[in-house]
Write a protein that holds these residues in place. Structure first.
Motif, PDB file in Angstrom:
ATOM      1  N   HIS A  50      62.507  91.034  24.041  1.00 32.78           N
ATOM      2  CA  HIS A  50      62.431  89.846  24.893  1.00 32.78           C
ATOM      3  C   HIS A  50      63.562  88.886  24.539  1.00 32.78           C
ATOM      4  O   HIS A  50      64.033  88.864  23.415  1.00 32.78           O
ATOM      5  N   ASN A  51      63.950  88.086  25.517  1.00 36.53           N
ATOM      6  CA  ASN A  51      64.789  86.926  25.227  1.00 36.53           C
ATOM      7  C   ASN A  51      63.847  85.860  24.676  1.00 36.53           C
ATOM      8  O   ASN A  51      62.775  85.624  25.239  1.00 36.53           O
ATOM      9  N   LEU A  52      64.215  85.256  23.600  1.00 38.19           N
ATOM     10  CA  LEU A  52      63.393  84.236  22.970  1.00 38.19           C
ATOM     11  C   LEU A  52      64.185  82.936  22.946  1.00 38.19           C
ATOM     12  O   LEU A  52      65.225  82.842  22.298  1.00 38.19           O
ATOM     13  N   LEU A  53      63.719  81.937  23.702  1.00 39.42           N
ATOM     14  CA  LEU A  53      64.446  80.678  23.830  1.00 39.42           C
ATOM     15  C   LEU A  53      63.545  79.492  23.542  1.00 39.42           C
ATOM     16  O   LEU A  53      62.334  79.561  23.739  1.00 39.42           O
ATOM     17  N   THR A  54      64.167  78.432  23.124  1.00 44.26           N
ATOM     18  CA  THR A  54      63.503  77.143  23.042  1.00 44.26           C
ATOM     19  C   THR A  54      64.555  76.080  23.334  1.00 44.26           C
ATOM     20  O   THR A  54      65.747  76.349  23.204  1.00 44.26           O
ATOM     21  N   PHE A  55      64.134  74.938  23.802  1.00 39.54           N
ATOM     22  CA  PHE A  55      65.116  73.899  24.076  1.00 39.54           C
ATOM     23  C   PHE A  55      64.570  72.524  23.748  1.00 39.54           C
ATOM     24  O   PHE A  55      63.363  72.319  23.659  1.00 39.54           O
ATOM     25  N   ASP A  56      65.503  71.623  23.530  1.00 41.59           N
ATOM     26  CA  ASP A  56      65.173  70.237  23.205  1.00 41.59           C
ATOM     27  C   ASP A  56      65.227  69.402  24.474  1.00 41.59           C
ATOM     28  O   ASP A  56      66.219  69.423  25.198  1.00 41.59           O
ATOM     29  N   LEU A  57      64.164  68.674  24.716  1.00 39.55           N
ATOM     30  CA  LEU A  57      64.160  67.735  25.833  1.00 39.55           C
ATOM     31  C   LEU A  57      65.053  66.547  25.489  1.00 39.55           C
ATOM     32  O   LEU A  57      65.347  66.303  24.312  1.00 39.55           O
ATOM     33  N   PRO A  58      65.526  65.798  26.490  1.00 37.35           N
ATOM     34  CA  PRO A  58      66.383  64.643  26.210  1.00 37.35           C
ATOM     35  C   PRO A  58      65.741  63.696  25.194  1.00 37.35           C
ATOM     36  O   PRO A  58      64.541  63.430  25.235  1.00 37.35           O
ATOM     37  N   GLY A  59      66.584  63.247  24.260  1.00 39.66           N
ATOM     38  CA  GLY A  59      66.110  62.334  23.230  1.00 39.66           C
ATOM     39  C   GLY A  59      65.410  63.022  22.072  1.00 39.66           C
ATOM     40  O   GLY A  59      64.843  62.356  21.206  1.00 39.66           O
ATOM     41  N   HIS A  60      65.442  64.340  22.038  1.00 43.90           N
ATOM     42  CA  HIS A  60      64.798  65.108  20.981  1.00 43.90           C
ATOM     43  C   HIS A  60      65.808  66.086  20.380  1.00 43.90           C
ATOM     44  O   HIS A  60      66.640  66.651  21.099  1.00 43.90           O
ATOM     45  N   GLY A  61      65.723  66.319  19.080  1.00 40.89           N
ATOM     46  CA  GLY A  61      66.579  67.308  18.434  1.00 40.89           C
ATOM     47  C   GLY A  61      68.043  67.083  18.726  1.00 40.89           C
ATOM     48  O   GLY A  61      68.574  66.015  18.491  1.00 40.89           O
ATOM     49  N   PHE A  62      68.691  68.114  19.282  1.00 44.74           N
ATOM     50  CA  PHE A  62      70.124  68.066  19.556  1.00 44.74           C
ATOM     51  C   PHE A  62      70.446  67.705  21.006  1.00 44.74           C
ATOM     52  O   PHE A  62      71.567  67.876  21.451  1.00 44.74           O
ATOM     53  N   SER A  63      69.449  67.233  21.763  1.00 41.26           N
ATOM     54  CA  SER A  63      69.691  66.786  23.142  1.00 41.26           C
ATOM     55  C   SER A  63      69.759  65.270  23.166  1.00 41.26           C
ATOM     56  O   SER A  63      68.757  64.584  22.910  1.00 41.26           O
ATOM     57  N   PRO A  64      70.943  64.709  23.444  1.00 41.11           N
ATOM     58  CA  PRO A  64      71.088  63.249  23.439  1.00 41.11           C
ATOM     59  C   PRO A  64      70.428  62.623  24.661  1.00 41.11           C
ATOM     60  O   PRO A  64      69.999  63.311  25.577  1.00 41.11           O
ATOM     61  N   GLY A  65      70.397  61.313  24.637  1.00 38.91           N
ATOM     62  CA  GLY A  65      69.941  60.568  25.810  1.00 38.91           C
ATOM     63  C   GLY A  65      68.559  59.999  25.617  1.00 38.91           C
ATOM     64  O   GLY A  65      67.864  60.320  24.668  1.00 38.91           O
TER      65      GLY A  65
END
Length: 94
Positions: A50-65
């Protein structure tokens, strides 16, 4: 990797390059968390199939804003990331 969604940047983490022939499992971190939450789980047994992904919403982790304030805005942002990555029929964990 950083992608841009309507002027906002989003950090997307994947252990490997996205393989269009594999199903994608996406872990969406909860409020105040980021992609590093995935380290709490043992996904090694499925990462070859499987492709295994996760992401940071804006203002969290490495996602600015500024953080998105409503569940509806967060949901729409997640859907736009999935669409931009051209992922069909993802399995979502959140």
């Amino acid at each position: 990797m950083q992608i841009e969604i309507e002027g906002q940047k989003a950090h997307v983490h994947s252990q490997n390059n996205i393989d269009d022939s594999l199903e994608s499992i996406i872990l969406i971190p909860g409020a105040g968390m980021d992609h590093r939450i995935a380290k709490m789980f043992d996904f090694d047994f499925i990462s070859d199939n499987h492709n295994l992904l996760t992401f940071d919403l804006p203002g969290h982790g490495f996602s600015p804003g500024p953080a998105l304030l409503t569940i509806e805005d967060q949901t729409n942002f997640c859907l736009k990331i999935i669409d931009k990555l051209n992922i069909k029929n993802p399995i979502l964990i959140g």
